[in-house]
Design a protein around this motif. Structure first.
Motif, PDB file in Angstrom:
ATOM      1  N   ARG A   1       0.834  -1.202   0.000  1.00 37.76           N
ATOM      2  CA  ARG A   1       0.000   0.000   0.000  1.00 37.76           C
ATOM      3  C   ARG A   1       0.873   1.258   0.000  1.00 37.76           C
ATOM      4  O   ARG A   1       0.571   2.236  -0.697  1.00 37.76           O
ATOM      5  CB  ARG A   1      -0.914   0.006   1.229  1.00 37.76           C
ATOM      6  CG  ARG A   1      -2.059  -0.982   1.176  1.00 37.76           C
ATOM      7  CD  ARG A   1      -3.021  -0.757   2.324  1.00 37.76           C
ATOM      8  NE  ARG A   1      -4.128  -1.692   2.288  1.00 37.76           N
ATOM      9  CZ  ARG A   1      -4.191  -2.818   3.001  1.00 37.76           C
ATOM     10  NH1 ARG A   1      -3.183  -3.140   3.804  1.00 37.76           N
ATOM     11  NH2 ARG A   1      -5.233  -3.620   2.908  1.00 37.76           N
TER      12      ARG A   1
ATOM     13  N   ASP B   1       2.397   1.807  -3.451  1.00 38.02           N
ATOM     14  CA  ASP B   1       1.404   2.288  -4.410  1.00 38.02           C
ATOM     15  C   ASP B   1       1.057   3.746  -4.154  1.00 38.02           C
ATOM     16  O   ASP B   1       0.835   4.520  -5.099  1.00 38.02           O
ATOM     17  CB  ASP B   1       0.153   1.419  -4.318  1.00 38.02           C
ATOM     18  CG  ASP B   1      -0.775   1.611  -5.506  1.00 38.02           C
ATOM     19  OD1 ASP B   1      -0.341   1.351  -6.647  1.00 38.02           O
ATOM     20  OD2 ASP B   1      -1.926   2.039  -5.304  1.00 38.02           O
ATOM     21  N   LYS B   2       1.006   4.131  -2.895  1.00 33.20           N
ATOM     22  CA  LYS B   2       0.710   5.523  -2.550  1.00 33.20           C
ATOM     23  C   LYS B   2       1.816   6.451  -3.051  1.00 33.20           C
ATOM     24  O   LYS B   2       1.539   7.528  -3.590  1.00 33.20           O
ATOM     25  CB  LYS B   2       0.547   5.647  -1.030  1.00 33.20           C
ATOM     26  CG  LYS B   2       0.177   7.031  -0.549  1.00 33.20           C
ATOM     27  CD  LYS B   2      -0.249   7.003   0.916  1.00 33.20           C
ATOM     28  CE  LYS B   2       0.857   6.510   1.817  1.00 33.20           C
ATOM     29  NZ  LYS B   2       0.470   6.544   3.254  1.00 33.20           N
TER      30      LYS B   2
ATOM     31  N   SER C   1       2.743   0.442 -12.298  1.00 30.97           N
ATOM     32  CA  SER C   1       3.047  -0.016 -10.945  1.00 30.97           C
ATOM     33  C   SER C   1       4.141  -1.072 -10.987  1.00 30.97           C
ATOM     34  O   SER C   1       4.205  -1.868 -11.931  1.00 30.97           O
ATOM     35  CB  SER C   1       1.790  -0.604 -10.303  1.00 30.97           C
ATOM     36  OG  SER C   1       2.081  -1.184  -9.046  1.00 30.97           O
TER      37      SER C   1
ATOM     38  N   GLU D   1      -8.798  -3.024  -3.838  1.00 31.87           N
ATOM     39  CA  GLU D   1      -8.497  -1.755  -3.184  1.00 31.87           C
ATOM     40  C   GLU D   1      -7.608  -0.861  -4.046  1.00 31.87           C
ATOM     41  O   GLU D   1      -7.836   0.349  -4.148  1.00 31.87           O
ATOM     42  CB  GLU D   1      -7.805  -2.026  -1.846  1.00 31.87           C
ATOM     43  CG  GLU D   1      -7.354  -0.776  -1.112  1.00 31.87           C
ATOM     44  CD  GLU D   1      -6.576  -1.086   0.146  1.00 31.87           C
ATOM     45  OE1 GLU D   1      -5.893  -0.179   0.660  1.00 31.87           O
ATOM     46  OE2 GLU D   1      -6.637  -2.240   0.628  1.00 31.87           O
ATOM     47  N   MET D   2      -6.586  -1.446  -4.683  1.00 33.92           N
ATOM     48  CA  MET D   2      -5.582  -0.671  -5.405  1.00 33.92           C
ATOM     49  C   MET D   2      -5.987  -0.329  -6.838  1.00 33.92           C
ATOM     50  O   MET D   2      -5.481   0.615  -7.423  1.00 33.92           O
ATOM     51  CB  MET D   2      -4.250  -1.442  -5.427  1.00 33.92           C
ATOM     52  CG  MET D   2      -3.702  -1.768  -4.057  1.00 33.92           C
ATOM     53  SD  MET D   2      -3.340  -0.297  -3.080  1.00 33.92           S
ATOM     54  CE  MET D   2      -2.664  -1.046  -1.615  1.00 33.92           C
TER      55      MET D   2
ATOM     56  N   PHE E   1      -2.553  -1.678 -10.294  1.00 33.55           N
ATOM     57  CA  PHE E   1      -1.670  -2.272  -9.288  1.00 33.55           C
ATOM     58  C   PHE E   1      -0.944  -3.478  -9.867  1.00 33.55           C
ATOM     59  O   PHE E   1      -1.545  -4.333 -10.506  1.00 33.55           O
ATOM     60  CB  PHE E   1      -2.478  -2.674  -8.058  1.00 33.55           C
ATOM     61  CG  PHE E   1      -1.642  -3.114  -6.898  1.00 33.55           C
ATOM     62  CD1 PHE E   1      -0.857  -2.208  -6.202  1.00 33.55           C
ATOM     63  CD2 PHE E   1      -1.633  -4.442  -6.501  1.00 33.55           C
ATOM     64  CE1 PHE E   1      -0.089  -2.611  -5.125  1.00 33.55           C
ATOM     65  CE2 PHE E   1      -0.866  -4.851  -5.425  1.00 33.55           C
ATOM     66  CZ  PHE E   1      -0.096  -3.929  -4.738  1.00 33.55           C
TER      67      PHE E   1
END
Length: 264
Positions: free
Chosen positions: A74, A77-78, A88, A120-121, A125
């Motif tokens: 996470r 990715d942020k 990514s 979520e991503m 991702f």
């Protein structure tokens, strides 16, 4: 027998499993989240790897084994989005523990966790590849210059072997107030040796600019036998001695019974 051949946390998901009794360990991981994020940010921002290789050493089993790795992904990715990187990176995840660890429970949870991460991503991702790595982290585990980030929480206080003066530490299972000074010194020297070996191995496996976050149980008191860190082992030693005493008493009663009922 070597410690690495017998030591492991209780597997599965039952009431007595590590998975059901590791809330404290999870709390500690959450407390160090900011430190982990800072380390991961430094690695990714300076190297921009196409494949981010991460290792969790002493992962055990249960939800904590995947909690750290998902948090690291996470964070990456942020940062990627903040830097406006369109593609990514891929993730190569290594989960390490001793051979007796319940890796099967971890892998059974993987499909659900991977689906949650993808949802979520989003579609951008990158793919994640998970690997189990059985073996002691007091030795080489990975190829030279292959890791970007290493994490280990509440694992490095486990030594590679029992002190060689254990026979002098009568009626104790660790450092206690009744332990002679030679036993205390032996544990100290074993930790120095083990930790130096750990750092040497990881220095060969980390890429230039790689980072580590290591969380180790410690104490504020200078006394190594203080209740701050060793009291639980004193209680366990007392319980074991009581069990031995009860078994001896039962055996004595059984012997007495058979002696009394034996034909003259």
């Amino acid at each position: 027998m070597k410690v690495s051949e017998v030591l492991c946390m209780n597997g599965g998901f039952g009431d007595n499993s590590y998975a059901s009794n590791s809330l404290l360990q999870r709390k500690v991981i959450s407390m160090t989240k900011a430190i982990t994020e800072e380390a991961v940010t430094g690695v990714y921002s300076n190297i921009y790897p196409k494949t981010v290789c991460i290792a969790d050493l002493g992962c055990s089993s249960g939800p904590n084994a995947l909690f750290v790795m998902t948090e690291v992904m996470r964070t990456v990715d942020k940062i990627r989005k903040r830097l406006n990187h369109q593609s990514s990176p891929e993730f190569q995840i290594y989960l390490n523990d001793l051979p007796g660890n319940d890796f099967n429970s971890i892998f059974q949870s993987l499909p659900r966790v991977q689906e949650e991460i993808k949802e979520e991503m989003g579609s951008e991702f990158g793919p994640c590849f998970f690997n189990g790595v059985p073996g002691s982290f007091y030795g080489r585990l990975f190829p030279t210059r292959s890791l970007h980030f290493v994490h280990s929480s509440y694992s490095l206080m486990w030594l590679s072997q029992v002190s060689n003066v254990v026979e002098m530490n009568k009626e104790n299972i660790y450092m206690a107030s009744t332990s002679p000074p030679s036993v205390i010194q032996a544990y100290y020297e074993q930790f120095q040796k083990d930790f130096s070996t750990f750092l040497k191995c990881r220095s060969e496996e980390l890429v230039s600019g790689g980072r580590m976050v290591l969380t180790i149980l410690g104490r504020k008191n200078d006394d190594p036998t203080s209740k701050e860190c060793c009291y639980i082992w004193d209680l366990l030693a007392m319980a074991l001695k009581q069990m031995v005493s009860e078994v001896s008493n039962i055996q004595s009663i059984i012997n007495l019974y058979f002696n009394c009922t034996r034909d003259p």
